[in-house]
Design a protein around this motif. Structure first.
Motif, mmCIF file in Angstrom:
data_model
loop_
_atom_site.group_PDB
_atom_site.id
_atom_site.type_symbol
_atom_site.label_atom_id
_atom_site.label_comp_id
_atom_site.label_asym_id
_atom_site.label_seq_id
_atom_site.Cartn_x
_atom_site.Cartn_y
_atom_site.Cartn_z
ATOM 1 N N TRP A 167 0.826 -1.211 0.000
ATOM 2 C CA TRP A 167 0.000 0.000 0.000
ATOM 3 C C TRP A 167 0.857 1.257 0.000
ATOM 4 N N ALA A 168 1.888 1.269 0.850
ATOM 5 C CA ALA A 168 2.689 2.483 1.009
ATOM 6 C C ALA A 168 3.546 2.729 -0.230
ATOM 7 N N PRO A 199 9.912 -8.607 -3.575
ATOM 8 C CA PRO A 199 9.797 -10.025 -3.948
ATOM 9 C C PRO A 199 8.493 -10.360 -4.665
ATOM 10 N N THR A 202 -5.479 -5.765 0.044
ATOM 11 C CA THR A 202 -5.675 -6.674 1.182
ATOM 12 C C THR A 202 -7.102 -6.705 1.758
ATOM 13 N N PRO A 203 -7.846 -5.580 1.794
ATOM 14 C CA PRO A 203 -9.179 -5.676 2.400
ATOM 15 C C PRO A 203 -10.092 -6.704 1.720
ATOM 16 N N LEU A 256 -8.849 -9.575 0.291
ATOM 17 C CA LEU A 256 -8.111 -10.836 0.137
ATOM 18 C C LEU A 256 -8.900 -12.023 0.703
ATOM 19 N N CYS A 263 15.521 -6.879 -0.631
ATOM 20 C CA CYS A 263 16.653 -6.087 -0.165
ATOM 21 C C CYS A 263 17.194 -6.798 1.079
ATOM 22 N N ALA A 266 9.563 0.594 2.352
ATOM 23 C CA ALA A 266 8.111 0.370 2.505
ATOM 24 C C ALA A 266 7.869 -1.133 2.448
ATOM 25 N N GLY A 313 6.762 -3.307 4.686
ATOM 26 C CA GLY A 313 5.691 -3.950 5.448
ATOM 27 C C GLY A 313 6.164 -4.659 6.711
ATOM 28 N N PHE A 353 14.144 -8.560 8.129
ATOM 29 C CA PHE A 353 14.917 -7.516 7.441
ATOM 30 C C PHE A 353 14.889 -6.211 8.248
ATOM 31 N N GLY A 412 4.579 3.125 6.049
ATOM 32 C CA GLY A 412 3.741 1.927 6.144
ATOM 33 C C GLY A 412 4.019 1.127 7.408
ATOM 34 N N LEU A 419 -2.244 -0.189 9.282
ATOM 35 C CA LEU A 419 -3.451 -0.145 8.451
ATOM 36 C C LEU A 419 -3.122 0.362 7.060
ATOM 37 N N GLN A 427 -4.922 2.379 5.393
ATOM 38 C CA GLN A 427 -5.198 3.818 5.275
ATOM 39 C C GLN A 427 -4.032 4.660 5.791
HETATM 40 C C1 LIG Z 1 -6.074 -9.872 4.856
HETATM 41 C C2 LIG Z 1 -5.818 -8.444 5.256
HETATM 42 C C3 LIG Z 1 -6.863 -7.532 5.288
HETATM 43 C C4 LIG Z 1 -6.631 -6.207 5.642
HETATM 44 N N1 LIG Z 1 -7.679 -5.335 5.655
HETATM 45 C C5 LIG Z 1 -7.448 -4.036 5.928
HETATM 46 C C6 LIG Z 1 -8.524 -3.099 5.886
HETATM 47 O O1 LIG Z 1 -9.667 -3.468 5.613
HETATM 48 N N2 LIG Z 1 -8.239 -1.799 6.149
HETATM 49 C C7 LIG Z 1 -6.974 -1.373 6.452
HETATM 50 O O2 LIG Z 1 -6.770 -0.170 6.670
HETATM 51 N N3 LIG Z 1 -5.945 -2.245 6.517
HETATM 52 C C8 LIG Z 1 -6.146 -3.552 6.255
HETATM 53 N N4 LIG Z 1 -5.109 -4.441 6.307
HETATM 54 C C9 LIG Z 1 -3.771 -3.966 6.689
HETATM 55 C C10 LIG Z 1 -3.035 -3.421 5.476
HETATM 56 O O3 LIG Z 1 -3.075 -4.331 4.409
HETATM 57 C C11 LIG Z 1 -1.580 -3.123 5.818
HETATM 58 O O4 LIG Z 1 -1.548 -2.193 6.857
HETATM 59 C C12 LIG Z 1 -0.873 -2.573 4.593
HETATM 60 O O5 LIG Z 1 -0.744 -3.593 3.629
HETATM 61 C C13 LIG Z 1 0.504 -2.023 4.936
HETATM 62 O O6 LIG Z 1 1.080 -1.555 3.765
HETATM 63 P P1 LIG Z 1 2.663 -1.601 3.554
HETATM 64 O O7 LIG Z 1 2.921 -1.013 2.219
HETATM 65 O O8 LIG Z 1 3.340 -1.014 4.724
HETATM 66 O O9 LIG Z 1 3.042 -3.145 3.582
HETATM 67 P P2 LIG Z 1 2.565 -4.311 2.629
HETATM 68 O O10 LIG Z 1 1.300 -3.961 1.949
HETATM 69 O O11 LIG Z 1 2.611 -5.539 3.463
HETATM 70 O O12 LIG Z 1 3.703 -4.393 1.522
HETATM 71 C C14 LIG Z 1 5.037 -4.700 1.834
HETATM 72 C C15 LIG Z 1 5.820 -4.852 0.542
HETATM 73 O O13 LIG Z 1 7.209 -4.992 0.841
HETATM 74 C C16 LIG Z 1 7.734 -6.125 0.158
HETATM 75 N N5 LIG Z 1 8.911 -6.595 0.910
HETATM 76 C C17 LIG Z 1 8.955 -7.337 2.038
HETATM 77 N N6 LIG Z 1 10.236 -7.544 2.417
HETATM 78 C C18 LIG Z 1 11.019 -6.914 1.514
HETATM 79 C C19 LIG Z 1 12.431 -6.762 1.349
HETATM 80 N N7 LIG Z 1 13.307 -7.300 2.196
HETATM 81 N N8 LIG Z 1 12.884 -6.053 0.282
HETATM 82 C C20 LIG Z 1 12.016 -5.496 -0.596
HETATM 83 N N9 LIG Z 1 10.679 -5.605 -0.489
HETATM 84 C C21 LIG Z 1 10.191 -6.301 0.552
HETATM 85 C C22 LIG Z 1 6.542 -7.076 0.102
HETATM 86 O O14 LIG Z 1 6.709 -8.065 -0.898
HETATM 87 C C23 LIG Z 1 5.441 -6.095 -0.258
HETATM 88 O O15 LIG Z 1 5.483 -5.811 -1.628
HETATM 89 C C24 LIG Z 1 -5.319 -5.778 5.978
HETATM 90 C C25 LIG Z 1 -4.264 -6.694 5.946
HETATM 91 C C26 LIG Z 1 -4.503 -8.005 5.583
HETATM 92 C C27 LIG Z 1 -3.347 -8.976 5.537
#
Ligand SMILES: Cc1cc2nc3c(=O)[nH]c(=O)nc-3n(C[C@H](O)[C@H](O)[C@H](O)COP(=O)(O)OP(=O)(O)OC[C@H]3O[C@@H](n4cnc5c(N)ncnc54)[C@H](O)[C@@H]3O)c2cc1C
Length: 494
Positions: A66-67, A87, A94-95, A97, A134, A172, A174, A333, A365, A382, A384
């Motif tokens: 997301w981020a 990767p 995700t909401p 999924l 990474c 970003a 996660g 990581f 994120g 989250l 959002q």
């Molecule tokens: C099933 C489910 C339902 C959800 N429903 C909601 C909802 O309804 N509302 C809400 O607000 N939130 C919801 N969430 C939470 C929300 O999805 C997360 O807060 C959000 O995905 C965080 O975004 P992010 O970009 O930080 O991380 P992520 O979306 O997890 O993305 C992380 C990225 O980093 C990559 N990565 C990981 N390690 C490395 C590395 N070493 N090097 C390079 N890249 C890497 C991953 O492959 C991925 O592409 C839900 C989560 C899940 C699992």
């Protein structure tokens, strides 16, 4: 039309071959000793850009969640080249999924390729997507070290390492599912965070349904195979349990009527389910899930074995499918990075989402949190939060570029403007049977509108349909919902 599209694609194909890239030296020096398999791959990394040179400043983004996706979408690619390392080559919505696990939606409806979110990655000469993890950040040298992801197909290609220099680094990446060190979780439970997890859940569910129909299976085995256990009563666990009970009531009862009395769902939670929601909504969810046949158990899982889990009171719960959804924590990581951390072990950031101990590094994120010194609480994990941080940071970097600070070590004196401010818009969750909860309070303690029932379900669906990243996926989601409504869920085990 096809010839016109081919012509357009050809005219856009200006990206040079890997050998033409500004590479780290191959024949000697640090890069050569760092990279293994350089000769076979013909590629050892992207070297630094230079102010005044031909190349634009390079923003390296770790992650396509997301981020990272929102950041890349809004970044001005006339000012920067963008290199994304992750990767997986797509963002997961995700909401929705949980809906793919039982066939309400197809997997492709919730995945958006990163090249469609930021087209420069597929078309601009200096922008790339690298399928890799990474593994190390060197903030002094302004480089990241990465290792390719080959999905286990090492018979054709072994993973290799490479380096990428950055002018700005956006971490970003996660978080990962928390297991609290409980024995057996990683080996026997399925998490629900990625599309491949949803695929695994669907395959296992359908396999168990089919095996339990085959002659020769004992009553005990059938009961175990068709016992679906969900651990974690947060929104994800509740939504998945709701989807599963819908699937059982509507589809299993019709298409697997021989085993319909054997299949059950148990949701195990150590505290309250949906603890961040209003008390009234929580009670509504409990009633609704119970009515749908979900057994709610208050307990702590102590041990996970191949066919049963053991609770803290000694109760043994046999299962055929175990889904683990108990929140998230920092990934290995993130833990390996030597930057100062926020409470909870995330990468510590200041109010502008910078990692303040080094130059040109930002974190957004689920992997980041405010440093204690900012006096602000760590924001919830989250979508959002992540999405709005990505949006904010893109506009911050666009502003930095306009002020002439795009290249490495050139932004120290630039006025960054207003810091990031998060305002919670509320929470939503479905509980199955066309019912959902909508809690529009700004925080747990605040007063505000909260609704439950069919209207909330309609709001939930409409809100997520409009939030789906692209028109293509919005179309897929709408068609999947309609098809499921008319024909039921797809139960083929592909
Ligand atoms: C099933 C489910 C339902 C959800 N429903 C909601 C909802 O309804 N509302 C809400 O607000 N939130 C919801 N969430 C939470 C929300 O999805 C997360 O807060 C959000 O995905 C965080 O975004 P992010 O970009 O930080 O991380 P992520 O979306 O997890 O993305 C992380 C990225 O980093 C990559 N990565 C990981 N390690 C490395 C590395 N070493 N090097 C390079 N890249 C890497 C991953 O492959 C991925 O592409 C839900 C989560 C899940 C699992």
């Amino acid at each position: 039309m096809a010839w016109l599209r081919s012509l357009a694609r050809f005219s856009r194909a200006t990206k040079p071959y890997a050998a033409d890239l500004p590479l780290f030296p191959r024949g000697g020096g640090a890069a050569a000793s760092f990279c293994t398999g350089v000769a076979e791959a013909g590629f050892s990394g992207l070297g630094p850009t230079e102010p005044g040179g031909e190349a634009k400043p390079r923003v390296v983004v770790l992650g396509t969640g997301w981020a990272g996706s929102r950041f890349m979408k809004d970044l001005d690619t006339r000012a920067y080249d963008v290199v994304c390392v992750a990767p997986r080559n797509h963002m997961v919505f995700t909401p929705l999924l949980a809906s793919t696990c039982v066939g309400t939606l197809e997997f492709r409806s919730v995945a958006e390729p990163i090249g469609r979110i930021q087209r420069a990655i597929s078309t601009a000469p200096g922008s790339y997507f690298f399928l890799a993890n990474c593994t190390r950040v060197d903030p002094d040298a302004h480089t990241v070290e990465c290792e390719t992801v080959t999905d286990g197909s090492t018979d054709t290609l072994k993973p290799w390492k490479f380096k990428v220099s950055y002018d700005k680094l956006i971490i970003a990446c996660g978080a990962e599912a928390s297991t609290f060190g409980i024995h057996g979780v990683k080996d026997h439970a399925i998490f629900l965070r990625e599309v491949h997890h949803a695929q695994e859940i669907r395959r296992k569910l359908l396999l168990n349904l089919m095996l339990s129909d085959v002659p020769g299976i004992t009553h005990e085995e059938k009961t175990r195979l068709l016992h679906c256990v969900v651990v974690g009563g947060g929104p994800t666990g509740v939504e998945f349990s709701g989807e599963l009970s819908d699937f059982i009531i509507r589809d299993v009862h019709q298409r697997y009527s021989h085993v319909k009395d054997y299949i059950h769902v148990t949701l195990i939670e150590a505290n309250e389910i949906l603890s961040s929601f209003d008390v009234r909504l929580r009670q509504y969810a409990i009633n609704q899930l119970t009515k749908s046949g979900v057994r709610l158990v208050r307990g702590i899982v102590k041990d996970v074995q191949p066919e049963k889990i053991i609770l803290d009171n000694g109760e043994e719960v046999p299962y055929g499918l175990l889904v683990w959804s108990t929140g998230v924590g920092p990934s290995p990581f993130v833990r390996s990075l030597t930057f100062p951390k926020s409470p909870g072990g995330r990468i510590g950031v200041d109010e502008w989402l910078r990692v303040p101990s080094v130059q040109d590094v930002f974190a957004i994120g689920d992997c980041s949190g405010y440093l204690e010194s900012t006096g602000k609480p760590v924001l919830p994990a989250l979508a959002q939060v992540a999405e709005r941080q990505g949006k904010y940071l893109a506009s911050l970097l666009n502003r930095i570029s306009k002020a002439g600070g795009g290249y490495a070590n050139t932004a120290a004196d630039i006025d960054l403007g207003d810091p990031f401010v998060y305002r919670h818009l509320g929470s939503m969750a479905t509980v199955g049977r066309y019912k959902a909860l909508v809690d529009l309070r700004k925080s747990k303690e605040a007063k505000g509108l909260s609704l439950a029932g069919f209207i909330s379900w309609f709001i939930w669906r409409s809100a997520y349909l409009t939030r789906v990243i692209s028109w293509r996926n919005r179309f897929y989601v709408a068609i999947n919902w309609l098809t499921t409504l008319i024909f039921g869920r797809d139960i083929s085990r592909i």
